[in-house]
Write a protein that holds these residues in place. Sequence first.
Motif, mmCIF file in Angstrom:
data_model
loop_
_atom_site.group_PDB
_atom_site.id
_atom_site.type_symbol
_atom_site.label_atom_id
_atom_site.label_comp_id
_atom_site.label_asym_id
_atom_site.label_seq_id
_atom_site.Cartn_x
_atom_site.Cartn_y
_atom_site.Cartn_z
ATOM 1 N N ALA A 133 -43.059 66.108 -62.413
ATOM 2 C CA ALA A 133 -43.575 67.119 -63.336
ATOM 3 C C ALA A 133 -44.739 67.877 -62.736
ATOM 4 C CB ALA A 133 -43.998 66.448 -64.653
ATOM 5 N N GLY A 134 -45.583 67.183 -61.993
ATOM 6 C CA GLY A 134 -46.735 67.851 -61.389
ATOM 7 C C GLY A 134 -46.333 68.869 -60.341
ATOM 8 N N LEU A 135 -45.401 68.478 -59.463
ATOM 9 C CA LEU A 135 -44.944 69.415 -58.433
ATOM 10 C C LEU A 135 -44.211 70.603 -59.046
ATOM 11 C CD1 LEU A 135 -43.675 66.975 -55.641
ATOM 12 C CD2 LEU A 135 -45.781 68.325 -55.664
ATOM 13 N N GLY A 136 -43.561 70.382 -60.206
ATOM 14 C CA GLY A 136 -42.832 71.463 -60.848
ATOM 15 C C GLY A 136 -43.683 72.301 -61.780
ATOM 16 N N GLY A 137 -44.953 71.974 -61.899
ATOM 17 C CA GLY A 137 -45.836 72.740 -62.773
ATOM 18 C C GLY A 137 -45.650 72.434 -64.247
ATOM 19 N N GLY A 138 -45.069 71.277 -64.571
ATOM 20 C CA GLY A 138 -44.842 70.917 -65.969
ATOM 21 C C GLY A 138 -45.962 70.081 -66.549
ATOM 22 N N SER A 139 -45.797 69.709 -67.814
ATOM 23 C CA SER A 139 -46.791 68.895 -68.506
ATOM 24 C C SER A 139 -46.692 67.443 -68.055
ATOM 25 C CB SER A 139 -46.577 68.982 -70.021
ATOM 26 O OG SER A 139 -47.379 68.041 -70.692
ATOM 27 N N LEU A 140 -47.848 66.802 -67.897
ATOM 28 C CA LEU A 140 -47.885 65.391 -67.530
ATOM 29 C C LEU A 140 -47.911 64.477 -68.746
ATOM 30 C CD1 LEU A 140 -50.456 65.463 -64.565
ATOM 31 C CD2 LEU A 140 -47.979 65.817 -64.511
ATOM 32 N N ASP A 141 -47.826 65.054 -69.949
ATOM 33 C CA ASP A 141 -47.956 64.266 -71.177
ATOM 34 C C ASP A 141 -46.851 63.232 -71.340
ATOM 35 O OD1 ASP A 141 -50.186 65.727 -71.771
ATOM 36 O OD2 ASP A 141 -49.210 67.025 -73.250
ATOM 37 N N GLY A 142 -45.719 63.446 -70.697
ATOM 38 C CA GLY A 142 -44.594 62.528 -70.873
ATOM 39 C C GLY A 142 -44.534 61.401 -69.865
ATOM 40 N N TRP A 143 -45.651 61.103 -69.215
ATOM 41 C CA TRP A 143 -45.645 60.092 -68.148
ATOM 42 C C TRP A 143 -45.163 58.718 -68.623
ATOM 43 C CZ3 TRP A 143 -48.741 55.796 -68.838
ATOM 44 C CH2 TRP A 143 -49.708 55.886 -69.845
ATOM 45 N N ALA A 144 -45.366 58.409 -69.899
ATOM 46 C CA ALA A 144 -44.997 57.072 -70.393
ATOM 47 C C ALA A 144 -43.549 56.981 -70.860
ATOM 48 C CB ALA A 144 -45.930 56.675 -71.535
ATOM 49 N N VAL A 145 -42.847 58.108 -70.963
ATOM 50 C CA VAL A 145 -41.481 58.086 -71.512
ATOM 51 C C VAL A 145 -40.545 57.195 -70.700
ATOM 52 C CG1 VAL A 145 -39.460 59.480 -72.093
ATOM 53 C CG2 VAL A 145 -41.760 60.347 -72.580
ATOM 54 N N PRO A 146 -40.534 57.266 -69.358
ATOM 55 C CA PRO A 146 -39.544 56.466 -68.613
ATOM 56 C C PRO A 146 -39.972 55.026 -68.330
ATOM 57 C CG PRO A 146 -40.732 57.881 -67.101
ATOM 58 C CD PRO A 146 -41.271 58.178 -68.473
ATOM 59 N N MET A 147 -40.978 54.528 -69.016
ATOM 60 C CA MET A 147 -41.493 53.201 -68.691
ATOM 61 C C MET A 147 -40.757 52.056 -69.377
ATOM 62 S SD MET A 147 -45.595 54.000 -68.720
ATOM 63 C CE MET A 147 -46.054 52.338 -68.284
ATOM 64 N N ALA A 148 -40.041 52.335 -70.475
ATOM 65 C CA ALA A 148 -39.503 51.252 -71.312
ATOM 66 C C ALA A 148 -38.062 50.907 -70.959
ATOM 67 C CB ALA A 148 -39.595 51.655 -72.783
ATOM 68 N N THR A 149 -37.694 49.641 -71.245
ATOM 69 C CA THR A 149 -36.301 49.168 -71.120
ATOM 70 C C THR A 149 -35.801 48.766 -72.498
ATOM 71 O OG1 THR A 149 -36.550 48.377 -68.846
ATOM 72 C CG2 THR A 149 -34.810 47.374 -70.172
ATOM 73 N N ASP A 150 -34.605 49.217 -72.863
ATOM 74 C CA ASP A 150 -34.028 48.892 -74.163
ATOM 75 C C ASP A 150 -33.080 47.703 -74.001
ATOM 76 O OD1 ASP A 150 -32.388 48.846 -76.524
ATOM 77 O OD2 ASP A 150 -33.099 50.860 -76.969
ATOM 78 N N ILE A 151 -33.540 46.517 -74.409
ATOM 79 C CA ILE A 151 -32.753 45.300 -74.199
ATOM 80 C C ILE A 151 -31.456 45.338 -75.005
ATOM 81 C CG2 ILE A 151 -34.047 44.080 -76.000
ATOM 82 C CD1 ILE A 151 -32.495 42.527 -72.837
ATOM 83 N N ALA A 152 -31.493 45.885 -76.221
ATOM 84 C CA ALA A 152 -30.275 45.905 -77.053
ATOM 85 C C ALA A 152 -29.202 46.777 -76.415
ATOM 86 C CB ALA A 152 -30.609 46.413 -78.452
ATOM 87 N N PHE A 153 -29.573 47.967 -75.959
ATOM 88 C CA PHE A 153 -28.628 48.868 -75.310
ATOM 89 C C PHE A 153 -28.084 48.224 -74.038
ATOM 90 C CE2 PHE A 153 -27.929 53.700 -75.288
ATOM 91 C CZ PHE A 153 -26.746 53.582 -74.599
ATOM 92 N N ALA A 154 -28.972 47.575 -73.269
ATOM 93 C CA ALA A 154 -28.543 46.935 -72.025
ATOM 94 C C ALA A 154 -27.542 45.819 -72.291
ATOM 95 C CB ALA A 154 -29.758 46.382 -71.281
ATOM 96 N N LEU A 155 -27.806 45.010 -73.312
ATOM 97 C CA LEU A 155 -26.875 43.930 -73.642
ATOM 98 C C LEU A 155 -25.557 44.464 -74.180
ATOM 99 C CD1 LEU A 155 -29.377 41.409 -75.245
ATOM 100 C CD2 LEU A 155 -28.220 41.180 -73.043
#
Length: 434
Positions: A133-155
């Motif tokens: 996002a930084g190199l593309g000139g976008g907002s850094l506000d979404g930095w935490a979005v890709p941090m989580a794993t959904d155990i139910a979906f994975a199972l």
Amino acid sequence: MTAAPPPQRSPFLGVLPWPERRAIAAALRTETIGGLVLLAAAVIALVWANSPLGDVYQQIRDFHFGIPALGLDLSVGHWTADGLLAVFFLVAGIELKRELVVGELRTPATAALPVIAAVCGMAVPAALYVLTAGLGGGSLDGWAVPMATDIAFALAVLAVISTHLPAALRAFLLTLAVVDDLGAILIIAIFFTGDLNFLALGGAFAGLVLFYALQRFRVRGWWWYVPLGVTIWALMYNSGIHATVAGVAMGLILRTTLDKGEESSPGARVAHLVHPFSAGVAVPLFALFAAGVTVSGGALADVFTRPEPLGVVIGLVLGKILGVFGGTYLAARFTRARLNPDLAWADVFGLSVLAGIGFTVALLIGELAFPGQAVTEQIKAAVLIASLASAALAALVLLRRNKVYKRLYEEENIDADEDGIPDIYQREATPAER
């Protein structure tokens, strides 16, 4: 004098102790069923939002109801995110407490690898998002979005592809998800807090102290805890801190150890009662009103051309692999842990790919990071695309090893004397461990 032999290195992803395996198996059964319902809810949301009845979907999602005098006039979408997900985080808090007290996280030796893997699996995706996002000139506000794993979906993915993962691999995946949930709730509490209402926050804290006192003095009866829990949740919502924090706080307070004469702890009893509702109703309803994004050629193109959604895709698909696998490998390399000889690092790689499914919590953080903004729909689409890509790639990797998993699974479950305890535990475990 003969030198003492070097200390035996503990096996990583070896056979679980029998009590731990039973507890994890019970939790994973509910999560698997809930994951299949979650998948169905996500598909319904996508079809509904992109059908001629898409306007009806939006009207229902945005319909407000509640008690305005108490500051609880919320839309249906917000009720599912702030209310129903509090139940999800209550269960997550109980599971985290159990892991810390009697599970894989109770000792540094057993906790080291899954904790390091989970922390790296959160840090690397966040870093890749910031870089993209930084190199593309976008907002850094979404930095935490890709941090989580959904155990139910994975199972659910594991159930769909009919793989026979050994119990240790499933337990490792569950522990990753539990630590992920803790990281997510800390991020929500610290970075996504609005203007604080200290009076409401003080009331919520006082309610939690009372909740703890009731547990400390062994007070039983739902009529104490349910009204108090709802009050704590409402005060937490009005305090400016996301209301799901109340759920995980109460889950961490619930006792998970057994008193003399008890067959199950309060935490286990609450989890037994609430977990099916959380996995089968609360999370799927949240998905129903969060995953309904408009899919078109232009919308899909935006995911791969705009820096924010592209950062989410790269963070979940690539970041989870680099973080979870890299963290696990390095931790094992520089500690005394050794991989179970029946498994291979390809198996850990498969779980790392599977960890890129970030559906539920990623959608929630996406809404918090970009409230009411046009990019929110693109972030949601990115989460969906990344989760589906991770699921497909994980299926390819894990299915290649399914013959090995099936053999190990069958060996783990041989019960020749039909006493309800697999023979492997009677050969290798002490009476106390059984």
